[in-house]
Design an enzyme around this catalytic site. Sequence first.
Site, PDB file in Angstrom:
ATOM      1  N   LEU A   1       0.844  -1.202   0.000  1.00 50.79           N
ATOM      2  CA  LEU A   1       0.000   0.000   0.000  1.00 50.79           C
ATOM      3  C   LEU A   1       0.875   1.247   0.000  1.00 50.79           C
ATOM      4  O   LEU A   1       1.744   1.414   0.857  1.00 50.79           O
ATOM      5  CB  LEU A   1      -0.913   0.001   1.220  1.00 50.79           C
ATOM      6  CG  LEU A   1      -1.706   1.286   1.495  1.00 50.79           C
ATOM      7  CD1 LEU A   1      -2.675   1.566   0.357  1.00 50.79           C
ATOM      8  CD2 LEU A   1      -2.444   1.192   2.820  1.00 50.79           C
ATOM      9  N   CYS A   2       0.653   2.128  -0.958  1.00 48.87           N
ATOM     10  CA  CYS A   2       1.378   3.403  -0.992  1.00 48.87           C
ATOM     11  C   CYS A   2       0.585   4.424  -1.795  1.00 48.87           C
ATOM     12  O   CYS A   2      -0.195   4.066  -2.674  1.00 48.87           O
ATOM     13  CB  CYS A   2       2.785   3.241  -1.557  1.00 48.87           C
ATOM     14  SG  CYS A   2       2.847   2.600  -3.235  1.00 48.87           S
ATOM     15  N   VAL A   3       0.787   5.693  -1.454  1.00 50.65           N
ATOM     16  CA  VAL A   3       0.092   6.813  -2.099  1.00 50.65           C
ATOM     17  C   VAL A   3       1.137   7.855  -2.467  1.00 50.65           C
ATOM     18  O   VAL A   3       2.094   8.098  -1.715  1.00 50.65           O
ATOM     19  CB  VAL A   3      -0.971   7.425  -1.161  1.00 50.65           C
ATOM     20  CG1 VAL A   3      -1.657   8.626  -1.821  1.00 50.65           C
ATOM     21  CG2 VAL A   3      -2.011   6.370  -0.773  1.00 50.65           C
TER      22      VAL A   3
ATOM     23  N   ARG B   1      -3.364  12.562   2.353  1.00 53.57           N
ATOM     24  CA  ARG B   1      -4.324  13.271   3.216  1.00 53.57           C
ATOM     25  C   ARG B   1      -5.621  13.596   2.483  1.00 53.57           C
ATOM     26  O   ARG B   1      -6.243  14.612   2.744  1.00 53.57           O
ATOM     27  CB  ARG B   1      -3.702  14.566   3.780  1.00 53.57           C
ATOM     28  CG  ARG B   1      -2.408  14.376   4.532  1.00 53.57           C
ATOM     29  CD  ARG B   1      -2.609  13.587   5.802  1.00 53.57           C
ATOM     30  NE  ARG B   1      -1.371  13.393   6.544  1.00 53.57           N
ATOM     31  CZ  ARG B   1      -1.267  12.706   7.672  1.00 53.57           C
ATOM     32  NH1 ARG B   1      -2.339  12.126   8.184  1.00 53.57           N
ATOM     33  NH2 ARG B   1      -0.105  12.557   8.273  1.00 53.57           N
ATOM     34  N   GLN B   2      -6.018  12.721   1.560  1.00 48.64           N
ATOM     35  CA  GLN B   2      -7.277  12.917   0.842  1.00 48.64           C
ATOM     36  C   GLN B   2      -8.153  11.663   0.885  1.00 48.64           C
ATOM     37  O   GLN B   2      -9.077  11.528   0.094  1.00 48.64           O
ATOM     38  CB  GLN B   2      -7.005  13.308  -0.617  1.00 48.64           C
ATOM     39  CG  GLN B   2      -6.215  14.606  -0.770  1.00 48.64           C
ATOM     40  CD  GLN B   2      -6.071  15.023  -2.219  1.00 48.64           C
ATOM     41  OE1 GLN B   2      -7.070  15.264  -2.908  1.00 48.64           O
ATOM     42  NE2 GLN B   2      -4.841  15.118  -2.696  1.00 48.64           N
ATOM     43  N   GLY B   3      -7.862  10.752   1.814  1.00 45.50           N
ATOM     44  CA  GLY B   3      -8.675   9.561   1.978  1.00 45.50           C
ATOM     45  C   GLY B   3      -8.433   8.478   0.949  1.00 45.50           C
ATOM     46  O   GLY B   3      -9.221   7.533   0.839  1.00 45.50           O
ATOM     47  N   ILE B   4      -7.344   8.583   0.201  1.00 44.18           N
ATOM     48  CA  ILE B   4      -7.091   7.615  -0.871  1.00 44.18           C
ATOM     49  C   ILE B   4      -6.757   6.237  -0.300  1.00 44.18           C
ATOM     50  O   ILE B   4      -7.298   5.216  -0.753  1.00 44.18           O
ATOM     51  CB  ILE B   4      -5.965   8.123  -1.783  1.00 44.18           C
ATOM     52  CG1 ILE B   4      -6.415   9.384  -2.519  1.00 44.18           C
ATOM     53  CG2 ILE B   4      -5.540   7.047  -2.779  1.00 44.18           C
ATOM     54  CD1 ILE B   4      -5.340  10.045  -3.337  1.00 44.18           C
TER      55      ILE B   4
ATOM     56  N   TYR C   1      -4.939   1.611   9.464  1.00 41.99           N
ATOM     57  CA  TYR C   1      -5.597   0.308   9.382  1.00 41.99           C
ATOM     58  C   TYR C   1      -6.692   0.160  10.442  1.00 41.99           C
ATOM     59  O   TYR C   1      -7.775  -0.371  10.154  1.00 41.99           O
ATOM     60  CB  TYR C   1      -4.563  -0.812   9.518  1.00 41.99           C
ATOM     61  CG  TYR C   1      -3.633  -0.926   8.329  1.00 41.99           C
ATOM     62  CD1 TYR C   1      -4.144  -1.072   7.047  1.00 41.99           C
ATOM     63  CD2 TYR C   1      -2.253  -0.889   8.492  1.00 41.99           C
ATOM     64  CE1 TYR C   1      -3.299  -1.179   5.949  1.00 41.99           C
ATOM     65  CE2 TYR C   1      -1.403  -0.994   7.402  1.00 41.99           C
ATOM     66  CZ  TYR C   1      -1.921  -1.137   6.137  1.00 41.99           C
ATOM     67  OH  TYR C   1      -1.088  -1.235   5.045  1.00 41.99           O
TER      68      TYR C   1
ATOM     69  N   CYS D   1      -7.495   4.904   2.676  1.00 46.60           N
ATOM     70  CA  CYS D   1      -8.673   4.301   3.328  1.00 46.60           C
ATOM     71  C   CYS D   1      -9.628   3.721   2.305  1.00 46.60           C
ATOM     72  O   CYS D   1     -10.126   2.598   2.463  1.00 46.60           O
ATOM     73  CB  CYS D   1      -9.389   5.343   4.183  1.00 46.60           C
ATOM     74  SG  CYS D   1      -8.538   5.777   5.710  1.00 46.60           S
TER      75      CYS D   1
END
Length: 284
Positions: A212-214, A220-223, A258, A225
């Site tokens: 998992l990575c953004v 900080r934009q709910g991606i 999580y 989750c």
Amino acid sequence: MSTITIHRTELLRITHNRSRISRHRYKRSIPPWRMMINSRSSDTTKKDELSVKIPQVDQLRPEGLRFDRLQPPEPDLFHQDRLDFGKFVAREAILDEEYWTAAWLRAESHWEGRANERYIDNFKRKFAEQEFNAIKRRSKGLQRQKCSCIVAVKKEEKQIKRSVIKSVVGTLDLNIRFFLQGETFPGEKVKSQLFCTINREGSNRYGYIANLCVAKSARRQGIACNMLRFAVESARLSGVEQVYVHVHRNNLVAQELYQKTGFEVVEMGQSESSDDTYLLQYTR
């Protein structure tokens, strides 16, 4: 630029003839050495020799990829399961360019915080190439153990055309696996047997989330989750009720993420996982 000429020393041969010593001089017909010195900076020359030229982005892509490929229109993807949230949508990757961008995001995440290390761009490029090939290989499935590369992409906007690599902002892997005989959760320590078998009944499958990575610019934009929620729902649509993920004990931000999404630490039994990680299970 100046030139310094260095002459070789003359060789002497000394012979003893009773009480008289005679010296013979020999001159070699060897041209003198010439050493070129850059009067501007000798350090600059050394740096040029040791430095590595970092290839441009176009040179990083594996053969066959098109970095200028535009994001496919949303009507072409209606047949896919997806989760819309805000300006983004979570779905399974379908294009090789999406796989490559997911691999590059993972390389950036893996080497994050070490930007000053020597040859860091070469390391990230190698990591991304290996991860890209691994994603393609896992997505083909092995012994009925499915793996899906899930991506978060920017939604299509009117009169705005984006390339695929500029649309993907997050990624994770969802693996559908089978428990080994005697396991109640992944990595559980069970009594060893001479031959280990895999129970392939539907009830013995579980989901496992990894990688998992953004992208930094999209955090900080709910991606994260929403990608997790989409992964859990995708697992349930495949008939899997149990979903797990590992997290580093010192990664408090990830643990909070999580737990916020519905994961809890597995307490029962003993795990074979390393002591520096927790195993979490989705419980909602």
